[in-house]
Design a protein around this motif. Sequence first.
Motif, PDB file in Angstrom:
ATOM      1  N   SER A  41     -44.292 -37.533   8.257  1.00  0.00           N
ATOM      2  CA  SER A  41     -45.616 -38.146   8.299  1.00  0.00           C
ATOM      3  C   SER A  41     -46.202 -37.845   6.826  1.00  0.00           C
ATOM      4  CB  SER A  41     -46.509 -37.130   9.257  1.00  0.00           C
ATOM      5  OG  SER A  41     -47.061 -35.997   8.927  1.00  0.00           O
ATOM      6  N   MET A  75     -52.371 -41.619  12.726  1.00  0.00           N
ATOM      7  CA  MET A  75     -52.115 -41.525  11.269  1.00  0.00           C
ATOM      8  C   MET A  75     -52.309 -42.840  10.264  1.00  0.00           C
ATOM      9  SD  MET A  75     -48.605 -40.103   9.379  1.00  0.00           S
ATOM     10  CE  MET A  75     -47.627 -41.365   9.873  1.00  0.00           C
ATOM     11  N   GLY A  79     -54.988 -42.055   8.025  1.00  0.00           N
ATOM     12  CA  GLY A  79     -54.067 -41.373   7.024  1.00  0.00           C
ATOM     13  C   GLY A  79     -54.563 -42.109   5.485  1.00  0.00           C
ATOM     14  N   ASN A 113     -48.627 -41.659  15.453  1.00  0.00           N
ATOM     15  CA  ASN A 113     -48.303 -42.537  14.532  1.00  0.00           C
ATOM     16  C   ASN A 113     -49.402 -43.492  14.426  1.00  0.00           C
ATOM     17  OD1 ASN A 113     -45.663 -41.818  13.406  1.00  0.00           O
ATOM     18  ND2 ASN A 113     -45.003 -42.836  15.277  1.00  0.00           N
ATOM     19  N   LEU A 125     -53.467 -31.037  11.203  1.00  0.00           N
ATOM     20  CA  LEU A 125     -53.806 -32.165  10.248  1.00  0.00           C
ATOM     21  C   LEU A 125     -53.915 -31.538   9.035  1.00  0.00           C
ATOM     22  CD1 LEU A 125     -56.077 -34.239  13.005  1.00  0.00           C
ATOM     23  CD2 LEU A 125     -53.651 -34.218  12.624  1.00  0.00           C
ATOM     24  N   PHE A 130     -49.370 -35.568   6.712  1.00  0.00           N
ATOM     25  CA  PHE A 130     -50.528 -35.852   7.478  1.00  0.00           C
ATOM     26  C   PHE A 130     -50.329 -34.803   8.648  1.00  0.00           C
ATOM     27  CE2 PHE A 130     -52.990 -38.220  10.692  1.00  0.00           C
ATOM     28  CZ  PHE A 130     -53.914 -38.228  10.151  1.00  0.00           C
ATOM     29  N   TYR A 131     -49.244 -34.711   9.274  1.00  0.00           N
ATOM     30  CA  TYR A 131     -49.180 -33.594  10.243  1.00  0.00           C
ATOM     31  C   TYR A 131     -48.328 -32.512   9.664  1.00  0.00           C
ATOM     32  CZ  TYR A 131     -50.758 -37.289  13.490  1.00  0.00           C
ATOM     33  OH  TYR A 131     -51.225 -38.312  14.153  1.00  0.00           O
TER      34      TYR A 131
END
Lengths: 366, 366
Positions: free
Chosen positions: B286, B362, B366, B359, B308, B289-290
């Motif tokens: 990610s 994100m 994101g 996903n 996060l 992001f994660y």
Amino acid sequence: MRLWNFSAGPATIPLAVLEQVRAELPDWHGVGCGVMEMSHRGKIYTGIYEKIVADLRQLMDIPEDYAILFLQGGATLQFSQIPMNLLDGGSADYLTTGAWSEKAVKAGQRLYGDSIREAGTSADASFTRLVDPASMRLNPKAKYLHFCSNETIGGVEVFDLKQLGGAVQAGVPLIADMSSNILSRPINVRDYGMVYAGAQKNIGPAGVTLVIIRKDLLGKATTAIPALLDYAEEEKNTSMLNTPPTFAIYMAGLVFEWLLKQGGLPAIAQQNQAKAELLYKTIDGSGGFYANPVALDCRSWMNVPFTLKDKALDPIFLEESEKAGLLALKGHKLVGGMRASIYNAMPLAGVQALVGFMNDFMHRYG
Amino acid sequence: MRLWNFSAGPATIPLAVLEQVRAELPDWHGVGCGVMEMSHRGKIYTGIYEKIVADLRQLMDIPEDYAILFLQGGATLQFSQIPMNLLDGGSADYLTTGAWSEKAVKAGQRLYGDSIREAGTSADASFTRLVDPASMRLNPKAKYLHFCSNETIGGVEVFDLKQLGGAVQAGVPLIADMSSNILSRPINVRDYGMVYAGAQKNIGPAGVTLVIIRKDLLGKATTAIPALLDYAEEEKNTSMLNTPPTFAIYMAGLVFEWLLKQGGLPAIAQQNQAKAELLYKTIDGSGGFYANPVALDCRSWMNVPFTLKDKALDPIFLEESEKAGLLALKGHKLVGGMRASIYNAMPLAGVQALVGFMNDFMHRYG
């Protein structure tokens, strides 16, 4: 098909409760999972739990200065936990009226020797009556007095604390093992320091133990015992020092709701009395074909042991009764013969079916 | 409707098991009552219980010289019971890799003080890896070495005993708290003196604790502990010193049958590995992001904590994931963020749904 189930415990559960469990099992009230699959610390379970405690407080009229704990290990672990928490360096008095109160004494003595005093016993009468108050050797400074309010095996029940005579002393908290008669009729919780019960007779499935304790008795245990066994720690942690048996507690809650719907403990007491009277009347009216050895003033409403005049008929009685759809009537090996456990969840119709069979059996073999 | 339930425990139960419970609840196999309503000493329940023990022996390949006990009080009571039974006047070594193994140390020290030795810890790494073997201070005469094979909160798992380094010593029995990874993959029981687990993750409903112990370790406890807490007494009495939590044990048995039908532990291990890899791949891919903080060699297959990058998104993630039918993803307060518990009963489809949501989330945030 459900048959009449006279098991002494684990015991029959109200069918209405079982049907509700079936409906809610995979998805409780549309939340997407069952009660047994959710965190005990989440909002949903916490809400369920708070209602259970509130319902029980209402049912038994439990004052706010009593803590309600849902623990594990059954009455058997309580036999150890009670002195661990309450002996406080002193000694305690125990009345022995049967197999269960005797186990309490032995479990206590295993840990604390002579500090666990047998203050009276009815062993001389083969546990067919309560302790004769004149024979009691009581300690006015005892930390508590322990007794069993209903002996599941012998079928001996205390209906009125006056039956304990001088054992009820100001300043000595009464502790009662109510495993097999809790919720069967109203009691005055204020008369007790603590009452407790394994769930598997009148509360719900096996695996949860109810403890109701006056809060001023909390906090006397030392750190020499595991925190999990300390009532004060459990009270502080809402009985969640470890993951509680959430499903068994939820089922207990459904039983409490069912009892409230029946009209609460006064209503269920009437039913229980009627059921017991019908059964004892049948035994006493059998001209000796059936017999119950317990003194009239303490014959249990919940567990009715009875013998046949001719022991050779025992296996035939058991075989035929089972064929007639009457389950689990075999007596405990300690007293022999038969035993009918007729807890709250056994309706009058079940006892009528039993009595019908007993009369028929007597006419055929008497 | 059932949703994907990522609760850390009590946790999701296989739907097939719940459906069988529903079918059998009021009348098990036509005997006239449910399993929870019958005597634990009667023939029917005894037969059920014997099959449960035999199925578990087969599933985990448990040798006959190991006793299988079904107890109460969860891993938490085991934290006390283990030294009560096995310390035997000596001392014991503990490895600390997270909140649960730390609790085991504290519960032991409460009773036995310095005899409970912390032989190593990964606290310096905020419990994101196993204990560095070079840092261990081991006692070759320890009565046992205790560790937690899977930290439910931190998501740290032991996959190979070699990861414990010199802590695996000839003559020092290994004791593992496997509450959250038991039955998730094959283990060699012979490597252990004892393994134990609360049921509410991979076994069944809360309220029963599985203890598997090599029989030569039994009988070291004194009468200074309650009989109910003495493994030897429980073994002698087939875990029936008090009324066992029969319904929870029966459900554990249904889970064992379900596992055998899946192909046993090798098959479930493949599924578990695939589920975990998919989830970790999503986190690691990610671009930050994660994030999961755990060292690569000990990332749990069962409990996957993740954070996060932007903490402010946490409540939005939780709200939206719940709306998307993904339950109980909130992380434990000790580590924060999110946690997905993906025990045996969580199918790959559930993890695919989670990854799909992650996903999508994100891409939107994101």
